[in-house]
Scaffold this motif. Structure first.
Motif, PDB file in Angstrom:
ATOM      1  N   SER A 210       0.815  -1.223   0.000  1.00 48.19           N
ATOM      2  CA  SER A 210       0.000   0.000   0.000  1.00 48.19           C
ATOM      3  C   SER A 210       0.841   1.262   0.000  1.00 48.19           C
ATOM      4  N   VAL A 211       2.068   1.177  -0.506  1.00 45.13           N
ATOM      5  CA  VAL A 211       2.893   2.357  -0.714  1.00 45.13           C
ATOM      6  C   VAL A 211       2.460   3.006  -2.029  1.00 45.13           C
ATOM      7  N   GLN A 212       2.226   4.303  -2.010  1.00 45.34           N
ATOM      8  CA  GLN A 212       1.816   4.998  -3.224  1.00 45.34           C
ATOM      9  C   GLN A 212       2.947   4.994  -4.258  1.00 45.34           C
ATOM     10  N   VAL A 213       2.593   4.681  -5.497  1.00 46.50           N
ATOM     11  CA  VAL A 213       3.539   4.708  -6.604  1.00 46.50           C
ATOM     12  C   VAL A 213       3.199   5.885  -7.513  1.00 46.50           C
ATOM     13  N   VAL A 214       4.231   6.635  -7.905  1.00 47.13           N
ATOM     14  CA  VAL A 214       4.071   7.726  -8.865  1.00 47.13           C
ATOM     15  C   VAL A 214       5.057   7.503 -10.001  1.00 47.13           C
ATOM     16  N   HIS A 215       4.555   7.543 -11.236  1.00 49.67           N
ATOM     17  CA  HIS A 215       5.399   7.425 -12.416  1.00 49.67           C
ATOM     18  C   HIS A 215       5.571   8.805 -13.029  1.00 49.67           C
ATOM     19  N   ALA A 216       6.809   9.275 -13.111  1.00 49.41           N
ATOM     20  CA  ALA A 216       7.102  10.582 -13.707  1.00 49.41           C
ATOM     21  C   ALA A 216       7.532  10.368 -15.153  1.00 49.41           C
ATOM     22  N   VAL A 217       6.779  10.957 -16.068  1.00 52.17           N
ATOM     23  CA  VAL A 217       6.999  10.761 -17.501  1.00 52.17           C
ATOM     24  C   VAL A 217       7.387  12.095 -18.138  1.00 52.17           C
ATOM     25  N   ALA A 218       8.389  12.056 -19.002  1.00 49.28           N
ATOM     26  CA  ALA A 218       8.793  13.242 -19.759  1.00 49.28           C
ATOM     27  C   ALA A 218       8.237  13.123 -21.174  1.00 49.28           C
ATOM     28  N   GLU A 219       7.551  14.151 -21.623  1.00 47.56           N
ATOM     29  CA  GLU A 219       6.970  14.091 -22.958  1.00 47.56           C
ATOM     30  C   GLU A 219       6.939  15.490 -23.572  1.00 47.56           C
ATOM     31  N   ARG A 220       6.535  15.561 -24.820  1.00 51.66           N
ATOM     32  CA  ARG A 220       6.380  16.847 -25.481  1.00 51.66           C
ATOM     33  C   ARG A 220       5.176  16.781 -26.427  1.00 51.66           C
ATOM     34  N   ARG A 221       4.560  17.913 -26.632  1.00 50.71           N
ATOM     35  CA  ARG A 221       3.476  18.006 -27.596  1.00 50.71           C
ATOM     36  C   ARG A 221       4.042  17.894 -29.018  1.00 50.71           C
ATOM     37  N   PRO A 222       3.252  17.375 -29.952  1.00 53.30           N
ATOM     38  CA  PRO A 222       3.740  17.311 -31.338  1.00 53.30           C
ATOM     39  C   PRO A 222       4.153  18.671 -31.893  1.00 53.30           C
ATOM     40  N   ASP A 223       3.481  19.747 -31.441  1.00 53.62           N
ATOM     41  CA  ASP A 223       3.855  21.075 -31.934  1.00 53.62           C
ATOM     42  C   ASP A 223       4.953  21.731 -31.100  1.00 53.62           C
TER      43      ASP A 223
ATOM     44  N   LEU B  94       6.363  11.819 -27.644  1.00 52.63           N
ATOM     45  CA  LEU B  94       5.192  12.636 -27.944  1.00 52.63           C
ATOM     46  C   LEU B  94       3.985  12.213 -27.118  1.00 52.63           C
ATOM     47  N   THR B  95       3.259  13.190 -26.628  1.00 49.72           N
ATOM     48  CA  THR B  95       2.051  12.947 -25.840  1.00 49.72           C
ATOM     49  C   THR B  95       1.109  12.014 -26.587  1.00 49.72           C
ATOM     50  N   GLY B  96       0.631  10.990 -25.883  1.00 54.38           N
ATOM     51  CA  GLY B  96      -0.353  10.081 -26.458  1.00 54.38           C
ATOM     52  C   GLY B  96       0.213   8.931 -27.252  1.00 54.38           C
TER      53      GLY B  96
ATOM     54  N   ARG C 153       3.075  13.956 -15.740  1.00 56.08           N
ATOM     55  CA  ARG C 153       3.720  14.204 -17.028  1.00 56.08           C
ATOM     56  C   ARG C 153       4.273  15.621 -17.058  1.00 56.08           C
ATOM     57  N   ARG C 154       5.470  15.759 -17.599  1.00 59.60           N
ATOM     58  CA  ARG C 154       6.054  17.094 -17.697  1.00 59.60           C
ATOM     59  C   ARG C 154       6.408  17.417 -19.143  1.00 59.60           C
ATOM     60  N   LEU C 155       6.189  18.648 -19.513  1.00 60.21           N
ATOM     61  CA  LEU C 155       6.472  19.123 -20.858  1.00 60.21           C
ATOM     62  C   LEU C 155       7.743  19.959 -20.920  1.00 60.21           C
ATOM     63  N   HIS C 156       8.364  20.189 -19.787  1.00 58.01           N
ATOM     64  CA  HIS C 156       9.501  21.108 -19.764  1.00 58.01           C
ATOM     65  C   HIS C 156      10.477  20.721 -18.668  1.00 58.01           C
TER      66      HIS C 156
END
Length: 221
Positions: free
Chosen positions: A62-75, A97-99, A119-122
């Motif tokens: 029951s330990v909380q899991v967080v997944h940190a993802v790096a992504e960018r928008r297509p534009d 790319l997102t999605g 999710r982070r874009l920057h």
């Protein structure tokens, strides 16, 4: 092994512990990675396998899991361009790319229904300007276990940000990876060990197992 000046008593309260995976996504550590050398290091070192074991163990405890993802928008809107790393990433054959499948969590890391995905874009850090700090506080986190890639940039950023924000940082040294492969051990020893509790995946899992059994946990060093 954990450093002798540290112990893992902070992990004995699962409700106050969060396990963070950093950039454990298909486009980074998967078979079709944009960074094949890093992906190879994560797999050959056993880091990705150990991350998967820690996530599964967290689910059972029951330990909380967080997944940190790096992504960018297509534009590319909102993406950072103020460092060579960001500009080089724009030219890589695999884009985060997102999605797309590139930003999905890579096998063999399991994703539970209760896991959070940030999710982070920057930027370089999963904690800076992403809203993760607020999420951690909302779930009662005091101890943040940092795993993932890369030991060169994102992982130390996460550790330093966590410490600056008042969390106790724990780093299972066999659950992070960087390039070249031998750089990780040096970075952990000389950079992270003064500010974080350095341990192993098995020691974290052992602490959780003791807690589930109602045992004494970890004795002070």
């Amino acid at each position: 092994m954990a450093h002798p000046e540290h112990d893992l008593r902070d992990l004995q309260d699962p409700a106050a512990t969060v396990l963070l995976t950093v950039e454990c996504q298909r486009g980074v550590v998967g078979p079709e990675s944009a960074l094949p050398e890093l992906a190879a290091a994560a797999r050959a070192s056993g880091a990705l396998t150990n991350i998967a074991k820690l996530v599964a163990g967290a689910h059972n405890t029951s330990v909380q899991v967080v997944h940190a993802v790096a992504e960018r928008r297509p534009d590319g809107r909102g993406a950072s361009r103020n460092a060579r790393l960001f500009r080089a990433a724009e030219r890589l054959p695999v884009q985060q790319l997102t999605g797309t499948s590139a930003v999905r969590i890579a096998d063999p890391v399991p994703v539970g229904d209760g896991d959070l995905v940030v999710r982070r874009l920057h930027g370089l850090s999963p904690l800076a300007g992403t809203g993760l700090d607020a999420l951690l506080r909302n779930v009662g986190c005091r101890t943040l276990i940092v795993t993932g890639v890369s030991a060169n940039i994102a992982v130390p950023n996460a550790v330093f940000d966590a410490v600056n924000l008042g969390y106790t940082a724990v780093v299972p040294a066999d659950a992070i990876a960087g390039v070249p492969a031998d750089y990780t051990a040096a970075m952990v020893r000389h950079t992270l060990s003064p500010v974080a509790t350095v341990t192993t995946a098995e020691e974290v899992l052992r602490t959780w197992r003791r807690k589930r059994r109602g045992g004494p946990g970890v004795s002070p060093a």
